[in-house]
Design a protein around this motif. Structure first.
Motif, PDB file in Angstrom:
ATOM      1  N   PHE A  60      70.362  19.035  27.968  1.00  0.00           N
ATOM      2  CA  PHE A  60      71.026  19.088  29.263  1.00  0.00           C
ATOM      3  C   PHE A  60      71.160  20.504  29.801  1.00  0.00           C
ATOM      4  CE2 PHE A  60      72.688  15.144  27.276  1.00  0.00           C
ATOM      5  CZ  PHE A  60      72.094  14.259  28.169  1.00  0.00           C
ATOM      6  N   GLU A  61      71.345  21.490  28.930  1.00  0.00           N
ATOM      7  CA  GLU A  61      71.396  22.869  29.413  1.00  0.00           C
ATOM      8  C   GLU A  61      70.064  23.268  30.031  1.00  0.00           C
ATOM      9  OE1 GLU A  61      73.472  26.001  27.193  1.00  0.00           O
ATOM     10  OE2 GLU A  61      73.876  24.477  25.660  1.00  0.00           O
ATOM     11  N   ASN A  62      68.968  22.944  29.352  1.00  0.00           N
ATOM     12  CA  ASN A  62      67.644  23.252  29.885  1.00  0.00           C
ATOM     13  C   ASN A  62      67.390  22.508  31.191  1.00  0.00           C
ATOM     14  OD1 ASN A  62      67.277  24.789  27.618  1.00  0.00           O
ATOM     15  ND2 ASN A  62      65.856  23.396  26.608  1.00  0.00           N
ATOM     16  N   ALA A  63      67.852  21.267  31.262  1.00  0.00           N
ATOM     17  CA  ALA A  63      67.678  20.478  32.482  1.00  0.00           C
ATOM     18  C   ALA A  63      68.407  21.128  33.656  1.00  0.00           C
ATOM     19  CB  ALA A  63      68.196  19.060  32.266  1.00  0.00           C
ATOM     20  N   ALA A  64      69.638  21.560  33.419  1.00  0.00           N
ATOM     21  CA  ALA A  64      70.407  22.200  34.483  1.00  0.00           C
ATOM     22  C   ALA A  64      69.758  23.509  34.920  1.00  0.00           C
ATOM     23  CB  ALA A  64      71.838  22.450  34.004  1.00  0.00           C
ATOM     24  N   ILE A  65      69.280  24.288  33.958  1.00  0.00           N
ATOM     25  CA  ILE A  65      68.615  25.547  34.289  1.00  0.00           C
ATOM     26  C   ILE A  65      67.346  25.283  35.097  1.00  0.00           C
ATOM     27  CG2 ILE A  65      67.396  27.537  33.301  1.00  0.00           C
ATOM     28  CD1 ILE A  65      69.400  27.422  30.965  1.00  0.00           C
ATOM     29  N   GLY A  66      66.645  24.201  34.776  1.00  0.00           N
ATOM     30  CA  GLY A  66      65.451  23.844  35.537  1.00  0.00           C
ATOM     31  C   GLY A  66      65.764  23.621  37.001  1.00  0.00           C
ATOM     32  N   ILE A  67      66.884  22.962  37.298  1.00  0.00           N
ATOM     33  CA  ILE A  67      67.284  22.724  38.694  1.00  0.00           C
ATOM     34  C   ILE A  67      67.640  24.039  39.375  1.00  0.00           C
ATOM     35  CG2 ILE A  67      68.999  21.609  40.166  1.00  0.00           C
ATOM     36  CD1 ILE A  67      69.143  19.375  38.047  1.00  0.00           C
ATOM     37  N   ILE A  68      68.315  24.928  38.652  1.00  0.00           N
ATOM     38  CA  ILE A  68      68.658  26.234  39.219  1.00  0.00           C
ATOM     39  C   ILE A  68      67.388  27.024  39.533  1.00  0.00           C
ATOM     40  CG2 ILE A  68      69.839  28.411  38.822  1.00  0.00           C
ATOM     41  CD1 ILE A  68      71.688  26.009  39.192  1.00  0.00           C
ATOM     42  N   VAL A  69      66.421  26.996  38.634  1.00  0.00           N
ATOM     43  CA  VAL A  69      65.146  27.690  38.869  1.00  0.00           C
ATOM     44  C   VAL A  69      64.436  27.105  40.087  1.00  0.00           C
ATOM     45  CG1 VAL A  69      62.825  28.112  37.924  1.00  0.00           C
ATOM     46  CG2 VAL A  69      64.849  28.400  36.477  1.00  0.00           C
ATOM     47  N   ALA A  70      64.489  25.781  40.228  1.00  0.00           N
ATOM     48  CA  ALA A  70      63.896  25.136  41.405  1.00  0.00           C
ATOM     49  C   ALA A  70      64.544  25.651  42.685  1.00  0.00           C
ATOM     50  CB  ALA A  70      64.050  23.622  41.294  1.00  0.00           C
ATOM     51  N   GLY A  71      65.852  25.849  42.650  1.00  0.00           N
ATOM     52  CA  GLY A  71      66.538  26.378  43.824  1.00  0.00           C
ATOM     53  C   GLY A  71      66.093  27.784  44.177  1.00  0.00           C
ATOM     54  N   ILE A  72      65.880  28.611  43.150  1.00  0.00           N
ATOM     55  CA  ILE A  72      65.413  29.981  43.389  1.00  0.00           C
ATOM     56  C   ILE A  72      64.016  29.976  44.003  1.00  0.00           C
ATOM     57  CG2 ILE A  72      64.765  32.144  42.266  1.00  0.00           C
ATOM     58  CD1 ILE A  72      66.959  31.542  40.181  1.00  0.00           C
ATOM     59  N   LEU A  73      63.124  29.165  43.451  1.00  0.00           N
ATOM     60  CA  LEU A  73      61.760  29.095  43.969  1.00  0.00           C
ATOM     61  C   LEU A  73      61.728  28.510  45.375  1.00  0.00           C
ATOM     62  CD1 LEU A  73      59.903  27.874  40.751  1.00  0.00           C
ATOM     63  CD2 LEU A  73      59.868  30.167  41.749  1.00  0.00           C
ATOM     64  N   ASP A  74      62.603  27.533  45.640  1.00  0.00           N
ATOM     65  CA  ASP A  74      62.661  26.943  46.973  1.00  0.00           C
ATOM     66  C   ASP A  74      63.111  27.973  48.003  1.00  0.00           C
ATOM     67  OD1 ASP A  74      62.805  24.500  48.821  1.00  0.00           O
ATOM     68  OD2 ASP A  74      64.839  25.278  48.948  1.00  0.00           O
ATOM     69  N   GLY A  75      63.988  28.874  47.588  1.00  0.00           N
ATOM     70  CA  GLY A  75      64.441  29.907  48.504  1.00  0.00           C
ATOM     71  C   GLY A  75      63.388  30.967  48.771  1.00  0.00           C
ATOM     72  N   MET A  76      62.347  31.003  47.937  1.00  0.00           N
ATOM     73  CA  MET A  76      61.320  32.029  48.080  1.00  0.00           C
ATOM     74  C   MET A  76      60.104  31.557  48.867  1.00  0.00           C
ATOM     75  SD  MET A  76      61.448  33.603  44.209  1.00  0.00           S
ATOM     76  CE  MET A  76      60.139  34.795  44.529  1.00  0.00           C
ATOM     77  N   VAL A 165      75.986  20.075  41.061  1.00  0.00           N
ATOM     78  CA  VAL A 165      75.835  19.086  39.982  1.00  0.00           C
ATOM     79  C   VAL A 165      75.262  19.740  38.731  1.00  0.00           C
ATOM     80  CG1 VAL A 165      74.651  16.968  39.304  1.00  0.00           C
ATOM     81  CG2 VAL A 165      75.590  17.179  41.610  1.00  0.00           C
ATOM     82  N   ALA A 166      74.222  20.572  38.914  1.00  0.00           N
ATOM     83  CA  ALA A 166      73.552  21.182  37.766  1.00  0.00           C
ATOM     84  C   ALA A 166      74.474  22.123  36.995  1.00  0.00           C
ATOM     85  CB  ALA A 166      72.305  21.939  38.234  1.00  0.00           C
ATOM     86  N   THR A 167      75.239  22.946  37.720  1.00  0.00           N
ATOM     87  CA  THR A 167      76.123  23.887  37.029  1.00  0.00           C
ATOM     88  C   THR A 167      77.276  23.170  36.349  1.00  0.00           C
ATOM     89  OG1 THR A 167      77.209  24.310  39.167  1.00  0.00           O
ATOM     90  CG2 THR A 167      75.550  25.889  38.435  1.00  0.00           C
TER      91      THR A 167
END
Length: 262
Positions: A60-76, A165-167
């Protein structure tokens, strides 16, 4: 949420990377897409897909981090598209579909796997409310993108809802908390984030701030902010998401009160 604008390519840009028909020297006709911004979009899509797979395996930690990374890439991706003058209708549509997976399906499934499965029907209903609202939020954004004030989002942005949700999952999993022990709190947070995404509450987009020359103190402030985040990433990021949500709600209530008094 950053979107790749639906603009036609200007003259002088390589036609080999745009979704238009072009004629090669041989006379054959072909189609292509802009490569660079869509690589970032694909990265966000992959991060969302990875979050689903990780949650299925109990990571679940890796899953949450994956969503956070998706947010960073989406912002770029949108910024890269504007910077390189590679905006396209294809990119905007692809970005929206990627967002639906990374910020809609992935957070709903991660939250369900971590803390909603033991609620039975109520659990999957809360997760589905979030997923459906995220899809509706993205569809509404696409329709209203050209008519709304660029300084504000109407409804909670889907990356912020996903981050909330992810955090929450990340913080609980990092502390060894079983999400099913606080299942009703998780359900309220997930369903609430979903409903806020389709609400009429206005949230600041910060799009009027442009990256360029800034005073030295601003750079120092960014460095300090990064240091604070790395002290306890899940706690700090969850706190930021909650503050953003609460401030938006309070400002909306204040504006409604002003209108009623006038």
């Amino acid at each position: 949420m950053t979107k790749q604008q639906e603009e036609a390519p200007q003259s002088g840009t390589p036609e080999t990377f745009e979704v238009v028909e072009a004629e090669q020297r041989t006379g054959a006709r072909y189609k292509g897409v802009y490569l660079l911004p869509n690589l970032f979009t694909t990265g966000a899509l992959f991060a969302g897909f990875y979050a689903i797979v990780a949650a299925m395996n109990g990571l679940f930690e890796n899953a949450a981090i994956g969503i956070i990374v998706a947010g960073i890439l989406d912002g770029m991706d949108g910024g890269v598209a504007r910077l390189t003058n590679t905006q396209s209708k294809f990119g905007a549509e692809y970005d929206s579909l990627s967002d639906c997976v990374a910020f809609g399906v992935a957070p709903g499934l991660v939250a369900y796997s971590w803390g909603l499965s033991e609620l039975g029907k109520f659990g999957w209903m809360a997760a589905f409310i979030y997923v459906a609202c995220a899809a509706l939020r993205l569809a509404r954004f696409n329709v209203q993108a050209e008519t709304t004030d660029k300084r504000f989002f109407i409804g909670l942005p889907s990356p912020t809802g996903a981050g909330l949700v992810a955090t929450l999952v990340w913080l609980g999993a990092s502390r060894g908390v079983d999400g099913n022990d606080i299942s009703w709190i998780v359900a309220l947070a997930v369903a609430g984030a979903g409903l806020l995404m389709v609400s009429s509450v206005r949230y600041h987009s910060f799009k009027e701030f442009h990256i360029g020359r800034v005073p030295f103190k601003v750079l120092l402030g960014v460095i300090v902010a990064f240091a604070i985040v790395f002290l306890d990433p899940p706690l700090v990021l969850l706190s930021v998401a909650v503050i953003y949500v609460v401030v938006g709600l309070l400002l909306n209530l204040w504006q409604l009160r002003k209108r009623s008094d006038s």
